[in-house]
Write an enzyme that holds these catalytic residues in place. Structure first.
Site, PDB file in Angstrom:
ATOM      1  N   ASN A  92       0.859  -1.188   0.000  1.00 55.26           N
ATOM      2  CA  ASN A  92       0.000   0.000   0.000  1.00 55.26           C
ATOM      3  C   ASN A  92       0.897   1.241   0.000  1.00 55.26           C
ATOM      4  OD1 ASN A  92      -1.344   2.280   1.132  1.00 55.26           O
ATOM      5  ND2 ASN A  92      -3.020   0.974   1.785  1.00 55.26           N
ATOM      6  N   ASP A 131      -0.088   4.483  -0.161  1.00 60.14           N
ATOM      7  CA  ASP A 131      -0.805   5.724   0.181  1.00 60.14           C
ATOM      8  C   ASP A 131       0.106   6.783   0.792  1.00 60.14           C
ATOM      9  OD1 ASP A 131      -3.121   4.460  -0.560  1.00 60.14           O
ATOM     10  OD2 ASP A 131      -3.869   4.154   1.484  1.00 60.14           O
ATOM     11  N   HIS A 132       1.010   6.326   1.672  1.00 56.19           N
ATOM     12  CA  HIS A 132       1.771   7.329   2.424  1.00 56.19           C
ATOM     13  C   HIS A 132       2.917   7.955   1.639  1.00 56.19           C
ATOM     14  CE1 HIS A 132      -0.936   7.001   5.608  1.00 56.19           C
ATOM     15  NE2 HIS A 132      -0.701   5.715   5.804  1.00 56.19           N
ATOM     16  N   ARG A 184       3.484  18.923   0.613  1.00 54.48           N
ATOM     17  CA  ARG A 184       3.998  20.124  -0.057  1.00 54.48           C
ATOM     18  C   ARG A 184       3.151  20.526  -1.262  1.00 54.48           C
ATOM     19  NH1 ARG A 184       9.324  21.961   1.105  1.00 54.48           N
ATOM     20  NH2 ARG A 184       9.407  21.869   3.355  1.00 54.48           N
ATOM     21  N   ARG A 239      -9.387   7.951  -0.974  1.00 50.56           N
ATOM     22  CA  ARG A 239     -10.339   8.355   0.065  1.00 50.56           C
ATOM     23  C   ARG A 239     -11.263   9.449  -0.455  1.00 50.56           C
ATOM     24  NH1 ARG A 239      -8.713   6.682   5.534  1.00 50.56           N
ATOM     25  NH2 ARG A 239     -10.418   8.020   6.176  1.00 50.56           N
ATOM     26  N   ARG A 278      -7.133  12.775   0.730  1.00 49.84           N
ATOM     27  CA  ARG A 278      -6.038  13.313   1.537  1.00 49.84           C
ATOM     28  C   ARG A 278      -4.663  12.820   1.066  1.00 49.84           C
ATOM     29  NH1 ARG A 278      -6.980  10.248   7.267  1.00 49.84           N
ATOM     30  NH2 ARG A 278      -9.050  11.154   7.002  1.00 49.84           N
ATOM     31  N   HIS A 279      -4.631  11.682   0.398  1.00 45.90           N
ATOM     32  CA  HIS A 279      -3.314  11.252  -0.125  1.00 45.90           C
ATOM     33  C   HIS A 279      -3.402  10.876  -1.606  1.00 45.90           C
ATOM     34  CE1 HIS A 279      -5.038   7.514   1.356  1.00 45.90           C
ATOM     35  NE2 HIS A 279      -4.627   7.656   2.606  1.00 45.90           N
ATOM     36  N   GLU A 338      -8.597   0.303  -2.687  1.00 47.92           N
ATOM     37  CA  GLU A 338      -9.384   0.354  -1.445  1.00 47.92           C
ATOM     38  C   GLU A 338     -10.335   1.524  -1.564  1.00 47.92           C
ATOM     39  OE1 GLU A 338      -7.174   0.897   2.104  1.00 47.92           O
ATOM     40  OE2 GLU A 338      -6.044  -0.923   1.761  1.00 47.92           O
ATOM     41  N   THR A 342      -6.584   6.774  10.162  1.00 47.98           N
ATOM     42  CA  THR A 342      -6.545   5.686   9.205  1.00 47.98           C
ATOM     43  C   THR A 342      -7.807   4.842   9.404  1.00 47.98           C
ATOM     44  OG1 THR A 342      -5.243   3.781   8.422  1.00 47.98           O
ATOM     45  CG2 THR A 342      -5.124   4.287  10.775  1.00 47.98           C
ATOM     46  N   THR A 343      -7.980   3.819   8.554  1.00 53.31           N
ATOM     47  CA  THR A 343      -9.178   2.988   8.680  1.00 53.31           C
ATOM     48  C   THR A 343      -9.201   2.364  10.080  1.00 53.31           C
ATOM     49  OG1 THR A 343      -8.720   2.450   6.385  1.00 53.31           O
ATOM     50  CG2 THR A 343     -10.515   1.247   7.436  1.00 53.31           C
ATOM     51  N   GLY A 401      -1.838  -2.333  10.191  1.00 53.93           N
ATOM     52  CA  GLY A 401      -0.957  -2.275  11.366  1.00 53.93           C
ATOM     53  C   GLY A 401       0.127  -3.334  11.373  1.00 53.93           C
ATOM     54  N   GLY A 446       1.253  -1.260   4.387  1.00 54.50           N
ATOM     55  CA  GLY A 446       1.597   0.062   3.882  1.00 54.50           C
ATOM     56  C   GLY A 446       2.565   0.827   4.753  1.00 54.50           C
ATOM     57  N   HIS A 447       2.060   1.302   5.885  1.00 50.72           N
ATOM     58  CA  HIS A 447       2.810   2.264   6.677  1.00 50.72           C
ATOM     59  C   HIS A 447       4.195   1.766   7.084  1.00 50.72           C
ATOM     60  CE1 HIS A 447       3.771   4.792  10.229  1.00 50.72           C
ATOM     61  NE2 HIS A 447       3.216   5.718   9.470  1.00 50.72           N
TER      62      HIS A 447
END
Ligand code: PXP
Length: 237
Positions: free
Chosen positions: A7, A9-10, A18, A45, A49-50, A70, A100-101, A191, A212-213
């Site tokens: 993932n 996303d981040h 920026r 989303r 937001r991302h 997703e 987050t979700t 997570g 992801g994260h």
């Protein structure tokens, strides 16, 4: 073989900080694939937001592994998915204020709506997974509405410690067994990191993890040395 969906996303979160174009999620997707990612996951989303709509289009066009979109189960996102036709979608609950979700989809409460939407997705050859808590009722509903897969929410396990973590792991094991018995593909995610993933890997019914994260965080740190070296080289007079 246990597959990994990465993932990204981040990477987009960092870009949005920026408002420019760097770092590019599409490049990150290709790097992830070079590293062995079996699929790429992005969460478009409602608040954008991302990941942005143009990311969905450009990533989908340029990658050769399945794209897993997703999305919240809302008309806007359903229309986008039916139009874009990613290989897979994962339906998740979404709240604007959440970081987050936060929990799984309450599939039982929206069973009829799911049934209708899933048949539309099937007609377009889009595989649908439902992101649900490790709760037998939710797994049974996923089977009723003929989802291709469930993605079991591992967040409670990931955040728990000691005996509570053991209990959460047991819930995931039991949910995975039930889902497999019902003929659902079993995915898991949320997570998961370089420490807590091992116990999840041991659950034989799980065929895919979406992470992801932790991966993006590690990439930032492991890439720092080279990034600084590159800048120092350019600064040589
Ligand atoms: N799976 C689902 C359904 C998610 O919503 C998320 C977070 O976007 C993930 C997996 C990945 O979670 P994490 O970033 O904590 O690895």
């Amino acid at each position: 073989m246990l597959k990994l969906g990465v993932n990204i996303d981040h990477v987009a979160t960092l870009r949005q900080a920026r408002g420019g174009t760097e770092p590019q999620p599409m490049i990150a997707a290709h790097e992830a694939i070079h590293g062995g990612a079996d699929s790429i996951t992005i969460h478009l989303r409602e608040d954008r937001r991302h990941i942005q709509d143009h990311d969905l289009k450009s990533i989908q066009k340029s990658i050769r592994v399945p794209l897993n979109l997703e999305m919240a189960f809302v008309p806007e996102m359903t229309q986008i998915a039916l139009r874009q036709r990613p290989e897979k979608v994962c339906l998740v609950p979404e709240r604007r204020q959440e970081v987050t979700t936060e929990g799984g989809l309450n599939a039982c409460a929206i069973e009829r709506a799911l049934q209708k939407a899933l048949s539309q997705f099937r007609r377009r050859n889009i595989q649908v997974s439902l992101f649900v808590d490790p709760d037998p009722k939710q797994i049974l509903t996923a089977a009723h509405v003929q989802a291709a897969a469930v993605e079991i929410h591992t967040g409670a396990y990931a955040h728990a410690k000691g005996a509570k973590r053991k209990k959460e792991l047991l819930r995931i094991r039991q949910a995975a067994r039930l889902a497999a018995t019902l003929g659902l593909q079993v995915h898991a995610g949320h997570g998961l990191d370089y420490k807590n993933v091992q116990a999840i890997v041991k659950i034989p019914e799980i065929s895919e993890l979406n992470i992801g994260h932790a991966i993006v965080s590690r990439a930032v740190v492991t890439g720092m040395r080279q990034a600084v070296k590159d800048m120092k080289r350019l600064m040589r007079r």
